[in-house]
Design a protein around this motif. Structure first.
Motif, PDB file in Angstrom:
ATOM      1  N   ARG A   1       4.729  13.846  -4.285  1.00 38.38           N
ATOM      2  CA  ARG A   1       3.605  13.040  -3.770  1.00 38.38           C
ATOM      3  C   ARG A   1       3.093  12.034  -4.798  1.00 38.38           C
ATOM      4  O   ARG A   1       2.438  11.070  -4.438  1.00 38.38           O
ATOM      5  CB  ARG A   1       2.448  13.958  -3.363  1.00 38.38           C
ATOM      6  CG  ARG A   1       2.647  14.656  -2.027  1.00 38.38           C
ATOM      7  CD  ARG A   1       1.341  15.231  -1.518  1.00 38.38           C
ATOM      8  NE  ARG A   1       1.511  15.828  -0.204  1.00 38.38           N
ATOM      9  CZ  ARG A   1       1.683  17.126   0.008  1.00 38.38           C
ATOM     10  NH1 ARG A   1       1.724  17.966  -1.020  1.00 38.38           N
ATOM     11  NH2 ARG A   1       1.828  17.597   1.230  1.00 38.38           N
ATOM     12  N   ASN A   2       3.362  12.280  -6.075  1.00 37.97           N
ATOM     13  CA  ASN A   2       2.814  11.404  -7.116  1.00 37.97           C
ATOM     14  C   ASN A   2       3.403   9.998  -7.086  1.00 37.97           C
ATOM     15  O   ASN A   2       2.863   9.081  -7.704  1.00 37.97           O
ATOM     16  CB  ASN A   2       3.042  12.017  -8.508  1.00 37.97           C
ATOM     17  CG  ASN A   2       2.086  13.165  -8.779  1.00 37.97           C
ATOM     18  OD1 ASN A   2       1.068  13.300  -8.099  1.00 37.97           O
ATOM     19  ND2 ASN A   2       2.405  13.985  -9.758  1.00 37.97           N
ATOM     20  N   ASN A   3       4.546   9.838  -6.391  1.00 38.54           N
ATOM     21  CA  ASN A   3       5.190   8.535  -6.287  1.00 38.54           C
ATOM     22  C   ASN A   3       5.468   7.910  -7.653  1.00 38.54           C
ATOM     23  O   ASN A   3       5.262   6.712  -7.870  1.00 38.54           O
ATOM     24  CB  ASN A   3       4.342   7.573  -5.432  1.00 38.54           C
ATOM     25  CG  ASN A   3       4.589   7.784  -3.946  1.00 38.54           C
ATOM     26  OD1 ASN A   3       5.702   8.104  -3.539  1.00 38.54           O
ATOM     27  ND2 ASN A   3       3.553   7.612  -3.148  1.00 38.54           N
ATOM     28  N   GLU A   4       5.924   8.762  -8.603  1.00 41.24           N
ATOM     29  CA  GLU A   4       6.345   8.262  -9.919  1.00 41.24           C
ATOM     30  C   GLU A   4       7.849   8.431 -10.070  1.00 41.24           C
ATOM     31  O   GLU A   4       8.356   8.784 -11.121  1.00 41.24           O
ATOM     32  CB  GLU A   4       5.610   9.020 -11.030  1.00 41.24           C
ATOM     33  CG  GLU A   4       4.093   8.810 -11.019  1.00 41.24           C
ATOM     34  CD  GLU A   4       3.399   9.576 -12.123  1.00 41.24           C
ATOM     35  OE1 GLU A   4       4.090  10.324 -12.848  1.00 41.24           O
ATOM     36  OE2 GLU A   4       2.172   9.437 -12.269  1.00 41.24           O
ATOM     37  N   MET A   5       8.579   8.161  -8.997  1.00 41.73           N
ATOM     38  CA  MET A   5      10.017   8.397  -8.975  1.00 41.73           C
ATOM     39  C   MET A   5      10.762   7.343  -9.786  1.00 41.73           C
ATOM     40  O   MET A   5      10.544   6.142  -9.618  1.00 41.73           O
ATOM     41  CB  MET A   5      10.510   8.398  -7.526  1.00 41.73           C
ATOM     42  CG  MET A   5      11.932   8.880  -7.354  1.00 41.73           C
ATOM     43  SD  MET A   5      12.393   8.927  -5.594  1.00 41.73           S
ATOM     44  CE  MET A   5      11.242  10.130  -4.944  1.00 41.73           C
TER      45      MET A   5
ATOM     46  N   ALA B   1       0.835  -1.201   0.000  1.00 39.51           N
ATOM     47  CA  ALA B   1       0.000   0.000   0.000  1.00 39.51           C
ATOM     48  C   ALA B   1       0.872   1.256   0.000  1.00 39.51           C
ATOM     49  O   ALA B   1       1.967   1.269   0.577  1.00 39.51           O
ATOM     50  CB  ALA B   1      -0.930  -0.007   1.204  1.00 39.51           C
ATOM     51  N   THR B   2       0.380   2.291  -0.654  1.00 39.13           N
ATOM     52  CA  THR B   2       1.125   3.555  -0.749  1.00 39.13           C
ATOM     53  C   THR B   2       0.341   4.678  -0.095  1.00 39.13           C
ATOM     54  O   THR B   2      -0.885   4.604   0.078  1.00 39.13           O
ATOM     55  CB  THR B   2       1.394   3.923  -2.222  1.00 39.13           C
ATOM     56  OG1 THR B   2       0.144   4.103  -2.907  1.00 39.13           O
ATOM     57  CG2 THR B   2       2.204   2.835  -2.913  1.00 39.13           C
ATOM     58  N   HIS B   3       1.052   5.736   0.248  1.00 35.90           N
ATOM     59  CA  HIS B   3       0.454   6.938   0.832  1.00 35.90           C
ATOM     60  C   HIS B   3       1.121   8.145   0.177  1.00 35.90           C
ATOM     61  O   HIS B   3       2.340   8.153  -0.008  1.00 35.90           O
ATOM     62  CB  HIS B   3       0.678   6.957   2.351  1.00 35.90           C
ATOM     63  CG  HIS B   3      -0.097   8.026   3.058  1.00 35.90           C
ATOM     64  ND1 HIS B   3       0.302   9.351   3.066  1.00 35.90           N
ATOM     65  CD2 HIS B   3      -1.262   7.978   3.769  1.00 35.90           C
ATOM     66  CE1 HIS B   3      -0.561  10.070   3.764  1.00 35.90           C
ATOM     67  NE2 HIS B   3      -1.529   9.257   4.201  1.00 35.90           N
ATOM     68  N   PRO B   4       0.357   9.179  -0.192  1.00 35.74           N
ATOM     69  CA  PRO B   4       0.955  10.318  -0.919  1.00 35.74           C
ATOM     70  C   PRO B   4       2.049  11.048  -0.152  1.00 35.74           C
ATOM     71  O   PRO B   4       2.936  11.650  -0.753  1.00 35.74           O
ATOM     72  CB  PRO B   4      -0.242  11.245  -1.195  1.00 35.74           C
ATOM     73  CG  PRO B   4      -1.293  10.810  -0.221  1.00 35.74           C
ATOM     74  CD  PRO B   4      -1.090   9.336  -0.018  1.00 35.74           C
ATOM     75  N   ASP B   5       2.018  11.003   1.177  1.00 35.79           N
ATOM     76  CA  ASP B   5       3.036  11.693   1.964  1.00 35.79           C
ATOM     77  C   ASP B   5       4.213  10.797   2.342  1.00 35.79           C
ATOM     78  O   ASP B   5       5.116  11.232   3.060  1.00 35.79           O
ATOM     79  CB  ASP B   5       2.418  12.280   3.244  1.00 35.79           C
ATOM     80  CG  ASP B   5       1.464  13.425   2.944  1.00 35.79           C
ATOM     81  OD1 ASP B   5       1.706  14.120   1.934  1.00 35.79           O
ATOM     82  OD2 ASP B   5       0.494  13.605   3.701  1.00 35.79           O
ATOM     83  N   CYS B   6       4.200   9.555   1.860  1.00 35.07           N
ATOM     84  CA  CYS B   6       5.273   8.612   2.162  1.00 35.07           C
ATOM     85  C   CYS B   6       5.969   8.241   0.858  1.00 35.07           C
ATOM     86  O   CYS B   6       5.449   7.427   0.084  1.00 35.07           O
ATOM     87  CB  CYS B   6       4.711   7.367   2.841  1.00 35.07           C
ATOM     88  SG  CYS B   6       5.967   6.112   3.218  1.00 35.07           S
ATOM     89  N   PRO B   7       7.152   8.836   0.582  1.00 34.87           N
ATOM     90  CA  PRO B   7       7.864   8.508  -0.657  1.00 34.87           C
ATOM     91  C   PRO B   7       8.221   7.030  -0.716  1.00 34.87           C
ATOM     92  O   PRO B   7       8.323   6.348   0.309  1.00 34.87           O
ATOM     93  CB  PRO B   7       9.119   9.392  -0.591  1.00 34.87           C
ATOM     94  CG  PRO B   7       8.773  10.488   0.366  1.00 34.87           C
ATOM     95  CD  PRO B   7       7.828   9.874   1.362  1.00 34.87           C
TER      96      PRO B   7
END
Length: 460
Positions: free
Chosen positions: A442-446, A145-151
């Motif tokens: 925040r997009n987590n598209e790193m 699971a992902t969260h926008p504030d958690c890279p």
């Protein structure tokens, strides 16, 4: 009598030596001056040779290095800072007279004063994200699971990532100073290397948007292009800028050849390129607009060095002003085409002039070499006659170049071109760079670190 003659000859020899030393000094100073004042140096970077004398009656008027004075120009409306609404009101009272101690009954009036203050430095908020893992019973796919504030990686949040990139490329701070700033303002301990990693994460998070900017520029009708030198691990490299009305893209490459615009814009780019006289541009495209600011500076320089250049410079300047004046009216396509033909005949008449070898002959060759590209702006209303937009876009990278000296490696090149492109484009579009940096983080598209290199390794 002979002694007197010997004495005079000795004095004459000493005077000749002093003259020779002064001449050498003059040549040295002229050589140093040419670094700042030459036909390829834009007026904004030239050192002014005229300074307005300050009189005793005008002691309050500071004179700038370019001869002007600071402050609002005559005829310009003043700009006032907007007044903020108070968040709270504090009643400031006094019980007695500070001189005699007499007690006051009540105040006779109020003198309000608005004070804007920032909060005291805040310590960091430490949050543990318990990211739950799942496995699909149908296909066996494992999901975290992902969260926008958690890279996706690292222990720093989106605000730290955004502020690190902004501190480096907006405030031009060394990474060591960025680390010091976090510790002073937020009691957050991190090293200069950690500040670099946070900035690199901002670049990797924003690379998808960088590619979107590139695609927008590829579809543009008009693109300003320019390039300037930069060091990569102490070796010569180049930073290119590609600028439109609403997008700016930087590309750091080891090449200064036509392969770079072909890579960035695509082999099939159909728009108009506004550029200077560098050979890479005609090798890339036939649809060019050569910069008139460059040719006028070179013509002025040639006129100062050879008397034959004065009428050529005057003719070029008169032609340029006349074209600009004529194009202010709403011309039809046919009228523009006719104006273009007349202007070309004017340029051809300059080329046919017989001039001695020297700067003027070189100028004539440059006019002739760009004959098909000086007047594109006459036929195409959207095209500018100068490349000032690209030169302005290069100012920030040039300032950073003076501060950082050299980029270390491909990862440094990647971060440099990415963050600079994002900040410049967002500002063109009136968007807040800090908010936008937080958004992309925040997009987590790193991208992974293996992908964090320039798109193409260009060769000479």
């Amino acid at each position: 009598m002979e002694d007197r003659i010997d004495e005079l000859e000795e004095k004459l020899a000493q005077k000749d030596e002093r003259i020779e030393e002064q001449q050498e000094r003059i040549e040295e100073l002229e050589k140093r001056l040419r670094k700042y004042e030459n036909p390829h140096t834009p007026p904004s970077k030239r050192r002014s040779g005229t300074e307005s004398p300050t009189s005793q009656n005008d002691e309050d008027d500071d004179v700038r290095s370019d001869g002007g004075t600071p402050g609002r120009k005559d005829g310009h409306d003043p700009v006032w800072r907007s007044t903020a609404d108070p968040d709270e009101e504090v009643e400031v009272t006094c019980d007695c007279c500070p001189e005699c101690g007499q007690h006051f009954d009540e105040s006779v009036g109020v003198s309000p004063r608005l004070v804007e203050e920032i909060p005291d430095p805040q310590p960091p908020e430490v949050t543990q994200y318990n990211r739950h893992c799942y496995q699909c019973d149908s296909c066996g796919t494992e999901t975290v699971a992902t969260h926008p504030d958690c890279p996706d990686e690292g222990q720093f949040g989106v605000n730290v990532i955004a502020q690190s990139a902004l501190s480096r490329y907006d405030y031009r701070l060394p990474y060591r100073k960025i680390a010091d700033r976090f510790e002073q303002l937020h009691e957050l301990e991190l090293s200069g290397a950690a500040a670099w990693h946070a900035t690199e994460r901002a670049a990797r998070a924003g690379r998808c948007e960088y590619e979107q900017i590139r695609r927008q520029i590829q579809q543009a009708d008009v693109v300003h292009i320019d390039e300037t030198g930069i060091k990569r691990d102490g070796e010569q490299a180049w930073i290119w800028t590609f600028t439109t009305e609403s997008h700016t893209l930087y590309a750091v490459r080891e090449s200064r050849g036509s392969d770079v615009p072909a890579e960035v814009l695509g082999e099939d780019f159909a728009g108009t390129v506004i550029c200077d006289g560098w050979t890479a541009y005609p090798a890339f495209s036939d649809n060019l607009q050569r910069c008139w600011a460059h040719i006028l500076r070179e013509a002025e320089d040639a006129a100062e060095k050879q008397p034959e250049g004065k009428p050529i410079y005057d003719s070029l300047k008169q032609l340029y002003v006349a074209l600009q004046t004529r194009l202010e009216s709403d011309l039809t396509v046919r009228e523009r085409a006719e104006l273009q033909r007349v202007a070309r005949r004017e340029l051809e008449s300059l080329i046919e002039r017989s001039v001695p070898d020297g700067p003027v002959a070189t100028l004539i060759k440059k006019i002739e070499g760009g004959l098909d590209h000086w007047l594109t702006f006459v036929g195409e209303p959207a095209v500018s006659p100068t490349n000032n937009a690209a030169e302005n876009a290069l100012r920030e990278p040039v300032v950073l170049r003076k501060l950082i000296g050299t980029l270390r490696n491909d990862r440094g090149m990647f971060a440099h071109e990415t963050v600079l492109s994002l900040l410049a484009t967002w500002r063109q579009q009136g968007r807040n760079p800090y908010d936008e940096l937080k958004r992309v983080a925040r997009n987590n598209e790193m991208l992974s670190r293996d992908q964090a290199v320039p798109a193409v390794e260009s060769s000479e």
